[in-house]
Design a protein around this motif. Sequence first.
Motif, PDB file in Angstrom:
ATOM      1  N   GLU A  82      -4.828  -8.617  -3.839  1.00  0.00           N
ATOM      2  CA  GLU A  82      -5.236 -10.018  -3.697  1.00  0.00           C
ATOM      3  C   GLU A  82      -6.054 -10.495  -4.888  1.00  0.00           C
ATOM      4  O   GLU A  82      -6.077 -11.691  -5.207  1.00  0.00           O
ATOM      5  CB  GLU A  82      -6.039 -10.210  -2.404  1.00  0.00           C
ATOM      6  N   ARG A  83      -6.744  -9.593  -5.527  1.00  0.00           N
ATOM      7  CA  ARG A  83      -7.542  -9.959  -6.705  1.00  0.00           C
ATOM      8  C   ARG A  83      -6.798  -9.723  -8.005  1.00  0.00           C
ATOM      9  O   ARG A  83      -6.926 -10.502  -8.967  1.00  0.00           O
ATOM     10  CB  ARG A  83      -8.833  -9.134  -6.712  1.00  0.00           C
ATOM     11  N   GLN A  90       1.619 -14.786  -6.632  1.00  0.00           N
ATOM     12  CA  GLN A  90       1.447 -14.165  -5.320  1.00  0.00           C
ATOM     13  C   GLN A  90       2.285 -14.839  -4.228  1.00  0.00           C
ATOM     14  O   GLN A  90       2.865 -14.141  -3.379  1.00  0.00           O
ATOM     15  CB  GLN A  90      -0.034 -14.157  -4.934  1.00  0.00           C
ATOM     16  N   ARG A 134       0.681  -4.241  -2.447  1.00  0.00           N
ATOM     17  CA  ARG A 134      -0.153  -4.944  -1.481  1.00  0.00           C
ATOM     18  C   ARG A 134      -0.470  -4.017  -0.301  1.00  0.00           C
ATOM     19  O   ARG A 134       0.340  -3.192   0.090  1.00  0.00           O
ATOM     20  CB  ARG A 134       0.586  -6.184  -0.987  1.00  0.00           C
TER      21      ARG A 134
END
Length: 573
Positions: A82-83, A90, A134
């Motif tokens: 996510e970072r 994304q 992920r």
Amino acid sequence: MMKITNFKVSKYRSITTSKTLDLQGMSVLVGPNNEGKSNILRALVVGLESIQQAGTQTKAARRAPLGSFMYRSDDFERYRWERDYPLALQDKEPNSSSTFEFEFELNERDKEDLKESTGHSLNETLKIRVLLKRGGAAEIKVVKRGPANAAINANVAKICDLIQRRVRVEYVSGDRTSEETLRLIRREAVGALAEVSASQEYRDLLNRLKGLSEQALAPLQGRLNDEMQDLVPGVQNVEISVSRFTEQVHRRDFDVSIDDGSNTLLSMKGDGIQSLTVIALIRALAKRSEDVTYIMAIEEPEARLHPQAVRRLHLKLQEFAEEDQVIITTHSPVLVNREDISANILVSRNTAGPARSLESIRTSLGVELPDNLLSSDLVVLTEGSFDSEVLSTVLSRASQSIGRALSAGRLSFADSGGCSNIHYQARLQRDALCRIHVVLDSDKAGRQAAEKLRREPWFLDRDLTFLVRPDADGTELEDLFSEDDLAGMIADEFGVDIDLYDANPRHDFSTRMGNRFRAAGKVWDSSMENNLKCRVRDLACARDRIQPVEEVRPLISNLVSDIERKLALRVER
């Protein structure tokens, strides 16, 4: 020892893709701010940490397909999709991963251990691809074509274990604080004290704990002390002490104090000392591990340091890179690799590739030079403008490659404005990413200028040439030419028949001519000396030129070889 020969990353933070980056002993990432230098450095650290983490997990503990594992994401160096996956991608690619590729060079011992643990043989290199996904999932593969691909990837965990035993990466962020140094010291000190804490003697004799702890820490303290004194000569002593005692050594806190004239806790020292201490510690750790390659990944090592300290640090990083590896980001021309241009990696608009010329590095760093030096790879520094003009003419006649380099602007001859300015000009050109070669008269002033240069750690004796005429106490540029070739001009234009007056051949040109002019009843002062040297220059540079005397031709030939050798170091791809 195992080393990384190249690295590639795609879809990590701002880096969409990079060319395959060849890594040397010391590799330098250069580029403007916010272009992706730090992200490439972090990507290398994240990828290596993932391989090492996979190497420490057993197949039973992983309970995942071969080559897959779950990575931790609690530390800064760990990956979080996510970072770290590009934000712009994304939504479009929710199931994609960041990719990191490494190629490792193997020595004979590495290849033997690999065959013993996996049953497979490799030639010189091992290529590993890391996919970080992920949700904490990761996949590691050995990249190998042919029928052996499946079999060797069945042993990928063992291969990762070998890598984590042979390669160790230490990441030094741009925010180097005493806490970062203490974190490393705690990690190493805990290992050093583990045997002590488990001993019966320690349990029975708690009152001896301090002495035993200091004894166990002494090697680490000694190595750190040696490295700090090497980096910062003013440091007198470095002390690591246990700040509080409990029954478990591994739970203790450790303090570091540095005596550089004032014995003070590291946390109370200035930013520069704190920055150098963590680098000194990594150097100390590497020296005790002969079978492990340490990779020092540093963001902007020049930050918070005086320019002189940056130059000293550069030399020490180069020494470290002879056995291990250094990868840095920088905005400082001092830290650029001048000997191998391709070891400098240009980062721009979130892509990266090897530098192709010094000019491209200067542009990336924002280094501004006078127009006549914009493309120079090598600058020959002389005492004055006469010397520059005559030497450039004589040397270009002696060497076609020097003549071509002068015409192309790759080689320049620069007037320093006198011996007293040689040191300043040498440093100025060096900081402007030019290689230098200094040519000096072998008189008192020239030798004093040389001694000042030679005291600098960045100056090498190979970059210095004295103009020497055999059997002379001192030599000036004009001594390279025969008096017989000059006699007619001196008689016609200055009214002095030099053949009528004896002169000591051991004296330099100015002394000999001054004695003759005065004996002939002529004026001899600095203005007359300058006028005479101007005419010698004109003759030396004229089409119907005068030639250097026979006895100095070996000197000229050696100087030609020096310059040609340095010009050949330029890397163009």
